[in-house]
Design an enzyme around this catalytic site. Sequence first.
Site, mmCIF file in Angstrom:
data_model
loop_
_atom_site.group_PDB
_atom_site.id
_atom_site.type_symbol
_atom_site.label_atom_id
_atom_site.label_comp_id
_atom_site.label_asym_id
_atom_site.label_seq_id
_atom_site.Cartn_x
_atom_site.Cartn_y
_atom_site.Cartn_z
ATOM 1 N N PHE A 8 0.833 -1.200 0.000
ATOM 2 C CA PHE A 8 0.000 0.000 0.000
ATOM 3 C C PHE A 8 0.868 1.249 0.000
ATOM 4 O O PHE A 8 1.870 1.316 0.721
ATOM 5 C CB PHE A 8 -0.870 0.058 1.266
ATOM 6 C CG PHE A 8 -1.863 -1.049 1.399
ATOM 7 C CD1 PHE A 8 -3.150 -0.911 0.911
ATOM 8 C CD2 PHE A 8 -1.505 -2.239 2.011
ATOM 9 C CE1 PHE A 8 -4.073 -1.943 1.037
ATOM 10 C CE2 PHE A 8 -2.415 -3.277 2.139
ATOM 11 C CZ PHE A 8 -3.704 -3.132 1.651
ATOM 12 N N ASP A 9 0.461 2.233 -0.781
ATOM 13 C CA ASP A 9 0.908 3.587 -0.498
ATOM 14 C C ASP A 9 0.262 3.985 0.827
ATOM 15 O O ASP A 9 -0.807 3.478 1.179
ATOM 16 C CB ASP A 9 0.463 4.529 -1.615
ATOM 17 C CG ASP A 9 0.635 5.983 -1.225
ATOM 18 O OD1 ASP A 9 1.773 6.379 -0.921
ATOM 19 O OD2 ASP A 9 -0.378 6.711 -1.193
#
Length: 221
Positions: A8-9
Amino acid sequence: MTWDTVTFDCYGTLVDWETGIAQAFLTAAAADGLALEPAEVISAYHVVEPKVEAGPYRPYRDVLAETALRVAERLGWPLTPGRAGFMVNSLPDWPVFPDTRPALERIKSRFKIAILSNIDDDLLAATLQRIGVDFDWAVTARQTRSYKPAPGHFHEAIRKVGGQRQRLLHAAQSLFHDVRPACELGLSVVWVNRKAEARDEGLRPLCDVADLTGLADWLGV
């Protein structure tokens, strides 16, 4: 499905950084008797920060300070360098999207989860406490000495799974920082389209979801 790890960002995907940034600017400027408009702050920020990050590597706390100075100048606020640290000080308080924790807990029940973020390690640690979910690993700008959309984060993530990129699914909100470069590297990508933006021509993420709840539903967890 060959993925065993979802990356994930963080800021923009898990954390509502636009609200955090706008509030930090409004609070600091108000101390000088200046009323800023949140939309103008965010518009200027999205122009300025990538330019600062595109230069020679510097720690993210320095990126934040330089970005604050340049954004303030654009908005007619005579901010002095000695006060530009308000952005770093505000970061641990940036709000987490309400769907983040419950969705991550669902996803973590089947997959390893990791973060790829344009951040310093110590600043990320403060955010992770706020999120309240344990990640298996993280790749930061401090580690790669680069900022997305440069490929360093993605190359390091691939290295962490033994060079087997098919094991990774990347989920992110930013087309510029994440979706486009990850797609170009042949990674599986889900666009977390929190802002209901139009898809860029030529981009081929596996799917678009409105939030992390949609991602967990799509993954069937």
